[in-house]
Design an enzyme around this catalytic site. Sequence first.
Site, PDB file in Angstrom:
ATOM      1  N   HIS A  62     -30.801 -17.392 -12.327  1.00 12.02           N
ATOM      2  CA  HIS A  62     -31.216 -17.570 -10.925  1.00 12.02           C
ATOM      3  C   HIS A  62     -31.502 -16.224 -10.273  1.00 12.02           C
ATOM      4  CE1 HIS A  62     -31.241 -18.876  -6.722  1.00 12.02           C
ATOM      5  NE2 HIS A  62     -30.495 -17.801  -6.488  1.00 12.02           N
ATOM      6  N   HIS A 116     -35.232 -14.152  -8.337  1.00 12.35           N
ATOM      7  CA  HIS A 116     -35.362 -13.208  -7.227  1.00 12.35           C
ATOM      8  C   HIS A 116     -36.146 -11.929  -7.550  1.00 12.35           C
ATOM      9  CE1 HIS A 116     -32.856 -14.930  -4.065  1.00 12.35           C
ATOM     10  NE2 HIS A 116     -31.985 -15.323  -4.983  1.00 12.35           N
ATOM     11  N   GLU A 152     -34.717 -18.297  -0.569  1.00 16.53           N
ATOM     12  CA  GLU A 152     -34.265 -19.257  -1.578  1.00 16.53           C
ATOM     13  C   GLU A 152     -35.214 -20.442  -1.743  1.00 16.53           C
ATOM     14  OE1 GLU A 152     -32.061 -18.857  -3.739  1.00 16.53           O
ATOM     15  OE2 GLU A 152     -30.698 -17.328  -2.960  1.00 16.53           O
ATOM     16  N   SER A 186     -36.269 -20.817  -9.908  1.00  8.90           N
ATOM     17  CA  SER A 186     -35.347 -20.842 -11.037  1.00  8.90           C
ATOM     18  C   SER A 186     -34.905 -22.252 -11.404  1.00  8.90           C
ATOM     19  CB  SER A 186     -34.112 -19.982 -10.726  1.00  8.90           C
ATOM     20  OG  SER A 186     -33.423 -20.473  -9.582  1.00  8.90           O
TER      21      SER A 186
END
Length: 281
Positions: free
Chosen positions: A124, A129, A170, A189
Amino acid sequence: MADPDLAAPSPDWTIDQGWENYTAEEHGVWKTLYERQIKLLENRACDEFVAGMHALPMGPDEIPNFKKLSEVLMKKTGWQVVAVPGLVPDDVFFEHLANRRFPSGNFIRKPHELDYLEEPDVFHDVFGHVPMLMNPVFADYIQAYGVGGLKAQKLGMLKQLARVYWYTVEFGLVRQRNGLRIYGAGIASSYTESLFCTDDPSPNRIRFELERVMRTNYRIDDFQEVYFVLDNLEALLELDRIDFAPIYERIKAQPELQPWDVAPEDEVLHRGTGVYHDAKR
């Protein structure tokens, strides 16, 4: 927030990644996740995510080395990736972001946890990111968010600012020449949410408006019921220049909104059917 039973390994919670300690099974989990996600995102991720992914030392065969990632990031946007044992306290998190350090968990999920994990792992944090941190606009936005987070703590408005992070960093979507595209790491993700956010008729998709977002609760246990859509990533730069103090004062007097709400002033890009979440309620 950090696990209350977890002792801080250092004042800033950083640890050594321990790259040489990853097992063949752990590299295999990365490979499985990477290969299915990279195919899916080719036609769903925003241009900036795809460009960042191609420019980084990141591939399917092994979990990326944070030192190698940081060397490339530093040259491009001045960022680096630092390893932490898991979720860290808010002030530590903001301090890292304000100084262009992205804290990433150094562990990876188990083979039976491919589609859902409560705590963010290296897939993730790095796959989701880091590619966006190669984009100068987004890199500046994340640093500004860290600075803003430290201020919001003092003003008692952290919950409201956290919603901005949630619905942009997010779970953000952006309009590009080929339609809606993903830039949020929580989506990028996740195989299942990558499909849900762009293809499913159930969620609302609403044009991003800062005060609206700051009033809106979010889900942590399932797909989002609403996605806020930027006109372009450059719009994030406007958030860097805003004085949040008067906004905080205004929204204190306004009611909070639930994820399924549609407000009269919303610019609705897609009015969702709500079928998915209604079936679960």
